[in-house]
Design a protein around this motif. Structure first.
Motif, short mmCIF file in Angstrom:
data_model
loop_
_atom_site.label_atom_id
_atom_site.label_comp_id
_atom_site.label_asym_id
_atom_site.label_seq_id
_atom_site.Cartn_x
_atom_site.Cartn_y
_atom_site.Cartn_z
N VAL A 65 7.71 3.46 24.50
CA VAL A 65 6.33 3.24 24.20
C VAL A 65 5.13 4.23 24.70
O VAL A 65 4.43 4.36 23.81
CB VAL A 65 6.06 2.00 25.35
N ILE A 66 5.55 5.04 25.61
CA ILE A 66 4.63 6.13 26.08
C ILE A 66 4.83 6.91 24.69
O ILE A 66 3.60 7.86 24.31
CB ILE A 66 5.01 6.98 27.36
N ALA A 67 5.87 7.35 24.32
CA ALA A 67 6.02 8.25 23.04
C ALA A 67 5.31 7.65 21.97
O ALA A 67 4.59 8.35 21.25
CB ALA A 67 7.36 8.49 22.78
N LEU A 68 5.34 6.55 21.64
CA LEU A 68 4.60 5.95 20.64
C LEU A 68 3.01 5.84 20.79
O LEU A 68 2.50 6.33 19.77
CB LEU A 68 5.13 4.27 20.42
N PRO A 82 19.64 1.51 26.47
CA PRO A 82 19.44 0.34 27.27
C PRO A 82 17.95 -0.16 27.22
O PRO A 82 16.95 0.79 26.93
CB PRO A 82 19.68 1.13 28.86
N ASP A 83 17.61 -1.42 27.04
CA ASP A 83 16.36 -1.96 26.96
C ASP A 83 15.30 -1.50 27.81
O ASP A 83 14.19 -0.88 27.36
CB ASP A 83 16.20 -3.38 27.12
N ILE A 84 15.53 -0.94 29.09
CA ILE A 84 14.44 -0.45 30.03
C ILE A 84 14.30 0.63 29.58
O ILE A 84 13.07 1.35 30.07
CB ILE A 84 14.92 -0.79 31.55
N ALA A 85 15.20 1.61 29.23
CA ALA A 85 14.89 3.00 29.07
C ALA A 85 14.03 3.00 27.72
O ALA A 85 12.89 3.76 27.56
CB ALA A 85 16.31 3.75 28.72
N PHE A 86 14.16 2.27 26.72
CA PHE A 86 13.38 1.96 25.54
C PHE A 86 12.01 1.63 25.92
O PHE A 86 11.10 2.23 25.30
CB PHE A 86 14.10 1.00 24.73
N PHE A 87 12.10 0.74 26.69
CA PHE A 87 10.76 0.06 27.17
C PHE A 87 9.69 1.09 27.81
O PHE A 87 8.53 1.40 27.91
CB PHE A 87 10.65 -1.20 27.72
N LEU A 88 10.79 2.25 28.66
CA LEU A 88 9.81 3.00 29.52
C LEU A 88 9.53 4.19 28.75
O LEU A 88 8.05 4.71 28.64
CB LEU A 88 10.52 3.47 30.57
N LEU A 141 4.91 -2.49 30.15
CA LEU A 141 3.80 -1.83 29.24
C LEU A 141 2.45 -2.38 29.71
O LEU A 141 1.76 -2.15 28.84
CB LEU A 141 4.37 -2.48 27.86
N GLY A 142 2.38 -2.60 30.83
CA GLY A 142 0.97 -2.77 31.48
C GLY A 142 0.33 -4.16 31.08
O GLY A 142 -0.87 -4.40 31.23
N VAL A 143 1.08 -5.19 30.39
CA VAL A 143 0.50 -6.37 30.16
C VAL A 143 0.99 -7.19 31.24
O VAL A 143 2.00 -7.22 31.79
CB VAL A 143 1.04 -7.16 28.89
N GLU A 144 -0.02 -7.85 32.01
CA GLU A 144 0.24 -8.91 33.12
C GLU A 144 1.00 -9.99 32.73
O GLU A 144 0.38 -10.89 32.11
CB GLU A 144 -0.88 -8.83 34.21
#
Lengths: 235, 288
Positions: free
Chosen positions: B89-92, B80-86, B219-222
């Motif tokens: 990104v932190i892992a990257l 799922p996109d939302i899992a991927f984005f959460l 991702l913290g971008v407003e």
């Protein structure tokens, strides 16, 4: 324009230059009077004034960052900023994950805001912001809880009838007690005072901030801020 | 912004709105529109590149490369996109910092994981904590582009793979009969013709990408939605010169118009591209 400077940014980010200690202050920016974004688009509120003063006393350079309330603790421990200064009450659960500085606002009872003063909270639908002490409290009582990501949405839920009452810090609710919304007589004493959240490994920063908070308590300037912004009782 | 804005309380009607809509906070909203547009303009070609590489790999004659392509498409499409984005990104982000930590601070003795905390030496922080806020924002933007490109690249790979298979086999065989190598057949016969088949799928992805931009806030971008929510929320006269009630409905209506107009414009442009690609194509599916 900012984006054009991407290359410059990457160069800057890879050269290890240290211009003194910069402490990144994480806040939510959606919880007046504690913290909010002002008309100029900057972080403002009681905690902005407090944080800037603490940084001045501790001789730190501080930078303000906003972050969603939901992910405010994960982003602290993974190092995206160094402190959480967002009206966060000290609780045992949070204390297991992060550390807290000395409290800067004494424990304040949470209040209810409802359209109808006669609401029986144990039979009603209560709105609260997710991952707050108020949400945990309502859940623990076994009452009906609806959670929202932002404080603003909890108020809107009561106005449009989705919930019967909202439970939150009284000083936040104060600004919304108009147009039919009124306080219930009932108050709840939940959680400790408000303190700055820090990584458990950051003992040095914690000591500096503790000392600054103590000095502000000692000379009365903290009480002055609390009165000025109406965020609860004084020390 | 305007001179008459000095005392907002005395303003009324149009002049009030002129001042209200030009506060620093509203400027952040307008700025975030540019952020979203530039994200789309950078991400779309990058994702297409990922997709092209993924699709080429997935139909490669070299087995390990083929597996790599197939695994990429299968895994990313399945999460799922939302899992991927959460999590990704932190892992990257932590992965980058870990590598920099190994390179820049070889004599660091403490463990990187201390309980819940992820701690690398100060020089390895990305961006450095001394960097100004806009550097942090650009870095967040950069992480967003990579993440969007990986996710949408996997979908694009599948679309392109289908498009490659749709090019009539007889043409490829004819090209081989003329003495072209595998590589020549791929670049000269297959690739120029597959775009026509890929376009409907890719235009679909483009519209989905436009609608996925609010994930930026994770991702913290407003982004626009964040500012619309923030600006629309009710404002108390104690904390602002421009008090108003709950105006989120109006802001979200504005967003609706923005996104609809944007997708409409995209449709028009993609229809033009489709006509251009179909020109002179005598194959099934081409619109004359």
């Amino acid at each position: 324009m900012k984006k054009l400077l991407l290359t410059a940014a990457l160069v800057a980010a890879t050269s290890p230059v240290f211009a003194g200690d910069v402490v990144r202050m994480g806040t939510e920016g959606a919880y007046p009077p504690y913290n909010f974004i002002n008309d100029a688009g900057e972080v403002d509120g009681m905690e902005r004034a407090l944080g800037d003063e603490l940084c001045r006393r501790a001789e730190l350079t501080c930078e303000w960052v906003t972050n969603d309330w939901d992910s405010i603790i994960p982003n602290l421990v993974s190092g995206n900023y160094d402190t959480i200064i967002a009206g966060m009450s000290v609780t045992a659960e949070r204390d297991q994950v992060i550390d807290f500085s000395e409290e800067y606002i004494p424990p304040e009872p949470s209040g209810y805001l409802a359209m109808d003063a006669g609401v029986d909270v144990s039979q009603a639908v209560i709105a609260a912001q997710a991952a707050t002490i108020q949400a945990a409290f309502v859940a623990a009582q076994g009452w009906t809880l609806v959670e929202f990501a932002t404080p603003e949405e909890t108020i809107a839920a009561v106005r449009n009838g989705e919930a019967d009452a909202v439970l939150a810090d009284s000083s936040f609710l104060e600004g919304h007690a108009n147009d039919g919304l009124q306080f219930l007589d009932r108050k709840e004493s939940i959680g400790g005072g408000v303190a700055i959240g820090l990584r458990e490994s950051d003992g040095e920063l914690r000591a500096k901030l503790d000392a600054a908070i103590q000095s502000m308590k000692a000379d009365g300037s903290l009480n002055k801020l609390i009165v000025e912004w109406e965020v609860g009782s004084t020390w | 912004m305007f001179e008459f804005c000095a005392d907002p309380a005395s303003l009324e009607g149009i002049s009030w709105f002129a001042c209200y809509l030009t506060t620093g906070k509203h400027m952040s909203l307008y700025w975030s529109i540019l952020t979203v547009l530039s994200l789309l303009l950078i991400t779309a070609p990058t994702a297409l590149l990922f997709g092209f590489a993924g699709a080429s790999a997935a139909r490669s004659g070299f087995a390990p490369l083929r597996w790599l392509g197939q695994i990429y498409v299968a895994i990313v499409r399945g999460v799922p996109d939302i899992a991927f984005f959460l999590f990704f990104v932190i892992a990257l982000d932590q992965g980058f910092e870990y590598l920099r930590h190994q390179a820049l601070c070889p004599d660091w003795s403490e463990p990187i994981r201390q309980g819940n905390d992820f701690i690398v030496c100060k020089a390895a922080k990305l961006p450095l904590s001394t960097a100004p806020q806009w550097v942090h924002e650009v870095y967040g933007f950069f992480l967003a582009v990579i993440t969007f490109a990986i996710v949408f690249g996997a979908f694009a790979a599948n679309v392109l793979l289908g498009a490659m298979r749709a090019v009539p086999q007889a043409q490829l065989e004819t090209a081989q009969a003329y003495g072209m190598s595998r590589r020549q057949v791929f670049w000269r016969i297959l690739v120029p013709q597959m775009w026509l088949y890929a376009l409907p799928g890719l235009s679909n992805l483009w519209v989905i990408l436009i609608k996925a931009t609010p994930l930026l806030f994770l991702l913290g971008v407003e982004d626009i939605v964040y500012w619309a929510r923030e600006l629309g929320g009710s404002k108390n006269a104690r904390f602002t010169d421009y008090p108003h009630g709950d105006w989120r409905l109006w802001y979200f209506l504005g967003l609706l118009v923005f996104y609809l107009a944007f997708t409409y414009l995209s449709e028009r442009i993609l229809a033009k591209v489709n006509r251009r690609l179909s020109r002179g194509q005598g194959i099934v599916g081409a619109t004359p």
